[in-house]
Design a protein around this motif. Structure first.
Motif, PDB file in Angstrom:
ATOM      1  N   GLU A  37      21.903  10.400 -89.411  1.00 53.92           N
ATOM      2  CA  GLU A  37      21.750  11.652 -90.150  1.00 53.92           C
ATOM      3  C   GLU A  37      22.737  12.726 -89.694  1.00 53.92           C
ATOM      4  OE1 GLU A  37      18.260  14.962 -91.231  1.00 53.92           O
ATOM      5  OE2 GLU A  37      17.779  13.175 -90.054  1.00 53.92           O
ATOM      6  N   HIS A  38      22.981  12.803 -88.385  1.00 56.45           N
ATOM      7  CA  HIS A  38      23.769  13.912 -87.848  1.00 56.45           C
ATOM      8  C   HIS A  38      25.139  13.503 -87.298  1.00 56.45           C
ATOM      9  CE1 HIS A  38      20.240  16.376 -88.338  1.00 56.45           C
ATOM     10  NE2 HIS A  38      19.541  15.603 -87.533  1.00 56.45           N
ATOM     11  N   PHE A  41      28.292  15.264 -88.712  1.00 54.32           N
ATOM     12  CA  PHE A  41      28.412  16.661 -88.284  1.00 54.32           C
ATOM     13  C   PHE A  41      28.852  16.738 -86.825  1.00 54.32           C
ATOM     14  CE2 PHE A  41      26.431  20.448 -86.334  1.00 54.32           C
ATOM     15  CZ  PHE A  41      27.004  21.454 -87.098  1.00 54.32           C
ATOM     16  N   PRO A  51      23.292  23.546 -84.120  1.00 52.00           N
ATOM     17  CA  PRO A  51      23.354  23.369 -85.574  1.00 52.00           C
ATOM     18  C   PRO A  51      24.222  24.380 -86.305  1.00 52.00           C
ATOM     19  CG  PRO A  51      21.104  23.110 -84.791  1.00 52.00           C
ATOM     20  CD  PRO A  51      21.900  23.648 -83.638  1.00 52.00           C
ATOM     21  N   GLY A  53      27.162  24.990 -85.607  1.00 49.47           N
ATOM     22  CA  GLY A  53      28.489  24.381 -85.658  1.00 49.47           C
ATOM     23  C   GLY A  53      29.495  24.996 -84.712  1.00 49.47           C
ATOM     24  N   TRP A 245      25.528  32.329 -87.783  1.00 48.72           N
ATOM     25  CA  TRP A 245      25.705  31.235 -88.734  1.00 48.72           C
ATOM     26  C   TRP A 245      26.964  31.475 -89.567  1.00 48.72           C
ATOM     27  CZ3 TRP A 245      22.276  27.101 -88.843  1.00 48.72           C
ATOM     28  CH2 TRP A 245      22.570  26.114 -89.802  1.00 48.72           C
ATOM     29  N   ASN A 249      29.301  26.732 -93.051  1.00 50.40           N
ATOM     30  CA  ASN A 249      28.284  25.732 -92.718  1.00 50.40           C
ATOM     31  C   ASN A 249      27.131  25.839 -93.718  1.00 50.40           C
ATOM     32  OD1 ASN A 249      26.440  23.967 -91.609  1.00 50.40           O
ATOM     33  ND2 ASN A 249      26.347  24.960 -89.610  1.00 50.40           N
ATOM     34  N   THR A 250      27.045  24.894 -94.645  1.00 47.67           N
ATOM     35  CA  THR A 250      26.031  24.939 -95.696  1.00 47.67           C
ATOM     36  C   THR A 250      24.900  23.942 -95.470  1.00 47.67           C
ATOM     37  OG1 THR A 250      27.286  23.356 -97.032  1.00 47.67           O
ATOM     38  CG2 THR A 250      27.726  25.705 -97.398  1.00 47.67           C
ATOM     39  N   GLN A 251      24.919  23.229 -94.351  1.00 46.17           N
ATOM     40  CA  GLN A 251      23.914  22.184 -94.139  1.00 46.17           C
ATOM     41  C   GLN A 251      22.621  22.739 -93.558  1.00 46.17           C
ATOM     42  OE1 GLN A 251      24.350  19.226 -91.138  1.00 46.17           O
ATOM     43  NE2 GLN A 251      24.098  20.722 -89.511  1.00 46.17           N
ATOM     44  N   GLU A 252      21.546  22.016 -93.789  1.00 43.75           N
ATOM     45  CA  GLU A 252      20.272  22.260 -93.128  1.00 43.75           C
ATOM     46  C   GLU A 252      20.081  21.187 -92.063  1.00 43.75           C
ATOM     47  OE1 GLU A 252      17.065  22.367 -95.914  1.00 43.75           O
ATOM     48  OE2 GLU A 252      17.764  24.207 -96.898  1.00 43.75           O
ATOM     49  N   TRP A 253      19.498  21.590 -90.933  1.00 40.28           N
ATOM     50  CA  TRP A 253      19.207  20.648 -89.851  1.00 40.28           C
ATOM     51  C   TRP A 253      17.811  20.986 -89.351  1.00 40.28           C
ATOM     52  CZ3 TRP A 253      23.240  18.765 -85.821  1.00 40.28           C
ATOM     53  CH2 TRP A 253      22.624  17.949 -84.872  1.00 40.28           C
ATOM     54  N   SER A 257      19.000  26.528 -90.939  1.00 42.56           N
ATOM     55  CA  SER A 257      19.561  26.578 -92.287  1.00 42.56           C
ATOM     56  C   SER A 257      20.386  27.846 -92.439  1.00 42.56           C
ATOM     57  CB  SER A 257      18.436  26.579 -93.331  1.00 42.56           C
ATOM     58  OG  SER A 257      17.687  27.786 -93.249  1.00 42.56           O
TER      59      SER A 257
END
Length: 275
Positions: A37-38, A41, A51, A53, A245, A249-253, A257
């Motif tokens: 999953e990660h 990234f 998260p 980044g 943030w 970075n548009t991902q959710e972890w 978010s």
């Protein structure tokens, strides 16, 4: 355990032994899914602090990259050793330590190591962070990106072990879930923006099976607790970084978010020096 049973989430005491056993079991069971999953990234050889980044190449929390060459560096809770592999690329001599055998197998897979003990120039060690199998002063520096410290019942014990294996003046940088997050539900959407619990409640978060055995444990410390732990272990805190943030970075972890990241901090990074 019944494979159809969903672990029960609760808040209760969890001892050091129970926490360690739960962490080893959880990461061994979930390492494959986590890396799947990660992994994109995290990269194979990128040093990411959390998260948001923020990576070490930009942040320089360990110091200038050129200054890492030749240093012996311990990564604690290394997972698949992505951070340690980045350190090796800078000319350092990293050791990647993790409690989970399966996570270290992923480190070997990524590094394609033939001898089974290293991965892409990284020495691998399977051990508990509370009992580090190294001599005093063995390392010039140490680091941990969300490794070990959030999951142990006695963080001072781990910090003292890190201090023991560092030379005087050695730097230790570690990241954890930002303590303020514990007051909010662990949800990435709007439901995760309202305070739902006391920030001052240090009761551990535990997921347990049908028999009441912990299968996942995470321990909460306030910001003040973390600072006092660092000092009690013989470190001097020189910086506390709360990454913002970034727009890209548009991902959710999990509960992290863009929605929440623009409003509240998700990660805290402690930069410490061994006294």
């Amino acid at each position: 355990m019944n494979q159809e049973y969903e672990p029960e989430a609760t808040r209760r005491h969890a001892s050091a032994t129970e926490s360690s056993q739960a962490s080893r079991g959880w990461w061994d069971r979930n390492a494959d899914e986590y890396q799947s999953e990660h992994g994109a990234f995290l990269g194979d050889d990128r040093f990411v602090w959390g998260p948001e980044g923020l990576d070490e190449e930009r942040a320089g929390l360990l110091g200038p990259a050129e200054g890492l060459k030749g240093l012996r560096i311990l990564e604690i809770g290394a997972g698949a050793a992505q951070c340690a592999r980045w350190l090796a690329a800078q000319g350092a001599h990293p050791v990647a330590l993790d409690l989970s055998h399966r996570q270290l197998q992923h480190a070997l897979r990524i590094g394609d190591a033939a001898d089974g003990t290293s991965a892409g120039g990284v020495e691998l060690v399977e051990a508990d962070a509370g009992v580090l199998p190294f001599r005093d002063g063995a390392f010039d520096m140490a680091c941990s990106a969300y490794g070990a410290i959030p999951f142990v019942a006695d963080p001072v014990r781990v910090l003292r072990e890190v201090r023991r294996v560092l030379r005087p003046g050695g730097r230790f940088v570690f990241s954890v879930t930002h303590p303020i997050r514990w007051a909010f539900p662990d949800e990435p959407g709007p439901e995760g923006l309202s305070v739902a619990a006391s920030y001052f409640d240090r009761t551990p978060y535990v997921e347990q099976d049908e028999s009441g055995r912990a299968v996942y444990v995470e321990h909460h410390r306030t910001v003040g607790d973390r600072v006092r732990d660092v000092v009690a272990a013989g470190f001097r805190l020189v910086d506390l970084v709360e990454p913002e943030w970034p727009d890209e970075n548009t991902q959710e972890w999990g509960g992290w978010s863009p929605l929440r990241g623009y409003l509240i901090p998700g990660t805290a990074i402690f930069v410490c020096v061994a006294e």
